[in-house]
Design a protein around this motif. Structure first.
Motif, PDB file in Angstrom:
ATOM      1  N   ILE A 150       3.750   5.033  44.298  1.00  0.00           N
ATOM      2  CA  ILE A 150       3.890   3.679  43.756  1.00  0.00           C
ATOM      3  C   ILE A 150       2.797   2.812  44.375  1.00  0.00           C
ATOM      4  CG2 ILE A 150       5.309   1.578  43.670  1.00  0.00           C
ATOM      5  CD1 ILE A 150       7.780   3.336  43.754  1.00  0.00           C
ATOM      6  N   TYR A 175       1.624  -1.414  44.425  1.00  0.00           N
ATOM      7  CA  TYR A 175       2.002  -2.770  44.039  1.00  0.00           C
ATOM      8  C   TYR A 175       1.085  -3.754  44.748  1.00  0.00           C
ATOM      9  CZ  TYR A 175       3.994  -3.770  48.575  1.00  0.00           C
ATOM     10  OH  TYR A 175       4.131  -3.991  49.924  1.00  0.00           O
ATOM     11  N   CYS A 176       1.087  -4.981  44.277  1.00  0.00           N
ATOM     12  CA  CYS A 176       0.407  -6.070  44.965  1.00  0.00           C
ATOM     13  C   CYS A 176       1.400  -7.210  45.141  1.00  0.00           C
ATOM     14  CB  CYS A 176      -0.838  -6.534  44.208  1.00  0.00           C
ATOM     15  SG  CYS A 176      -0.509  -7.277  42.609  1.00  0.00           S
ATOM     16  N   SER A 177       1.127  -8.070  46.107  1.00  0.00           N
ATOM     17  CA  SER A 177       1.984  -9.229  46.362  1.00  0.00           C
ATOM     18  C   SER A 177       1.190 -10.249  47.163  1.00  0.00           C
ATOM     19  CB  SER A 177       3.254  -8.817  47.116  1.00  0.00           C
ATOM     20  OG  SER A 177       2.925  -8.279  48.378  1.00  0.00           O
ATOM     21  N   TYR A 201       0.031   1.142  48.725  1.00  0.00           N
ATOM     22  CA  TYR A 201       0.195   2.415  48.026  1.00  0.00           C
ATOM     23  C   TYR A 201       1.065   3.301  48.896  1.00  0.00           C
ATOM     24  CZ  TYR A 201      -0.879   6.995  46.139  1.00  0.00           C
ATOM     25  OH  TYR A 201      -0.775   8.246  45.609  1.00  0.00           O
ATOM     26  N   ARG A 216      11.509   6.123  47.175  1.00  0.00           N
ATOM     27  CA  ARG A 216      12.525   5.188  46.682  1.00  0.00           C
ATOM     28  C   ARG A 216      13.069   4.320  47.821  1.00  0.00           C
ATOM     29  NH1 ARG A 216      17.589   4.427  46.582  1.00  0.00           N
ATOM     30  NH2 ARG A 216      18.200   6.379  47.544  1.00  0.00           N
ATOM     31  N   TYR A 242      10.322   1.906  49.109  1.00  0.00           N
ATOM     32  CA  TYR A 242      10.073   0.840  48.144  1.00  0.00           C
ATOM     33  C   TYR A 242      11.218  -0.175  48.135  1.00  0.00           C
ATOM     34  CZ  TYR A 242       7.899  -1.156  43.937  1.00  0.00           C
ATOM     35  OH  TYR A 242       7.268  -1.985  43.040  1.00  0.00           O
ATOM     36  N   ILE A 271      10.755  -4.163  48.597  1.00  0.00           N
ATOM     37  CA  ILE A 271      11.273  -5.146  47.638  1.00  0.00           C
ATOM     38  C   ILE A 271      12.116  -6.202  48.348  1.00  0.00           C
ATOM     39  CG2 ILE A 271      12.912  -5.437  45.729  1.00  0.00           C
ATOM     40  CD1 ILE A 271      11.811  -2.743  44.623  1.00  0.00           C
ATOM     41  N   MET A 283       5.642 -10.191  43.904  1.00  0.00           N
ATOM     42  CA  MET A 283       5.352  -8.761  43.877  1.00  0.00           C
ATOM     43  C   MET A 283       5.185  -8.272  42.442  1.00  0.00           C
ATOM     44  SD  MET A 283       7.590  -5.975  45.861  1.00  0.00           S
ATOM     45  CE  MET A 283       7.420  -4.256  45.501  1.00  0.00           C
ATOM     46  N   GLU A 342       4.347  -4.591  40.419  1.00  0.00           N
ATOM     47  CA  GLU A 342       4.095  -3.155  40.478  1.00  0.00           C
ATOM     48  C   GLU A 342       2.878  -2.841  39.610  1.00  0.00           C
ATOM     49  OE1 GLU A 342       6.356   0.753  38.971  1.00  0.00           O
ATOM     50  OE2 GLU A 342       7.495  -0.419  40.439  1.00  0.00           O
ATOM     51  N   ARG A 399       2.895   3.752  38.944  1.00  0.00           N
ATOM     52  CA  ARG A 399       3.657   4.787  39.634  1.00  0.00           C
ATOM     53  C   ARG A 399       3.354   6.109  38.970  1.00  0.00           C
ATOM     54  NH1 ARG A 399       9.635   4.058  40.247  1.00  0.00           N
ATOM     55  NH2 ARG A 399       9.161   1.903  40.750  1.00  0.00           N
ATOM     56  N   TRP A 404      -4.462   0.991  37.092  1.00  0.00           N
ATOM     57  CA  TRP A 404      -3.495   1.734  37.904  1.00  0.00           C
ATOM     58  C   TRP A 404      -2.531   2.540  37.041  1.00  0.00           C
ATOM     59  CZ3 TRP A 404      -3.533   2.237  43.107  1.00  0.00           C
ATOM     60  CH2 TRP A 404      -4.388   1.390  43.822  1.00  0.00           C
TER      61      TRP A 404
END
Length: 146
Positions: A6, A8-10, A51, A60, A63, A67, A75, A77, A80, A111
């Protein structure tokens, strides 16, 4: 057992220091080591690109912790995947400083499915994972900060 990943950015919450980011990464590394998860957290001090990769259950759980973290917001995603090679086997988690423009380019890159290409044509635009690898490569083999 297929590898899951997975990205993601935030955005960092106001006032989050790099010392706090370092402590968060150490805590994540301790949990990820047990879960078989590896990965990297890229930051310019204001934004994050993270990443994670590993077994489905480990990713899981990691992540879910991310979250629920109060150290970031907004955030998104990025992608994945399931299957493919482990791309960042070097650390259970490590944060790395990157320039704001380099981080922006990596975030807006493709991505989808964390595309893995066995061969890269010089004329192809790098994918998000390829851009992340370019940012990580200089740090491989170096000791993490304090």
């Amino acid at each position: 057992m297929p590898l899951h990943a997975i990205a993601y950015c935030s955005r960092a919450v106001a006032g989050l220091t790099l010392h706090q980011v370092n402590e968060l990464a150490k805590d994540a590394a301790a949990h990820n080591l047990i879960a078989g998860v590896t990965g990297v957290l890229l930051t310019d001090g204001n934004r994050f690109l993270q990443y994670l990769e590993g077994p489905e259950e480990g990713v899981r759980l990691a992540y879910a912790r991310i979250i629920n973290s109060r150290s970031h917001m907004d955030m998104v995603e990025l992608g994945r995947s399931s299957g493919g090679p482990r791309r960042f086997p070097y650390w259970p988690m490590r944060w790395l400083p990157v320039e704001p423009e380099d981080l922006r380019i990596a975030i807006v890159s493709d991505w989808r499915g964390l595309a893995y290409r066995r061969e890269v044509d010089i004329d192809q635009v790098p994918t998000g994972i390829e851009r992340a690898a370019e940012l990580v490569n200089p740090f491989i083999g170096q000791e993490p900060p304090g």
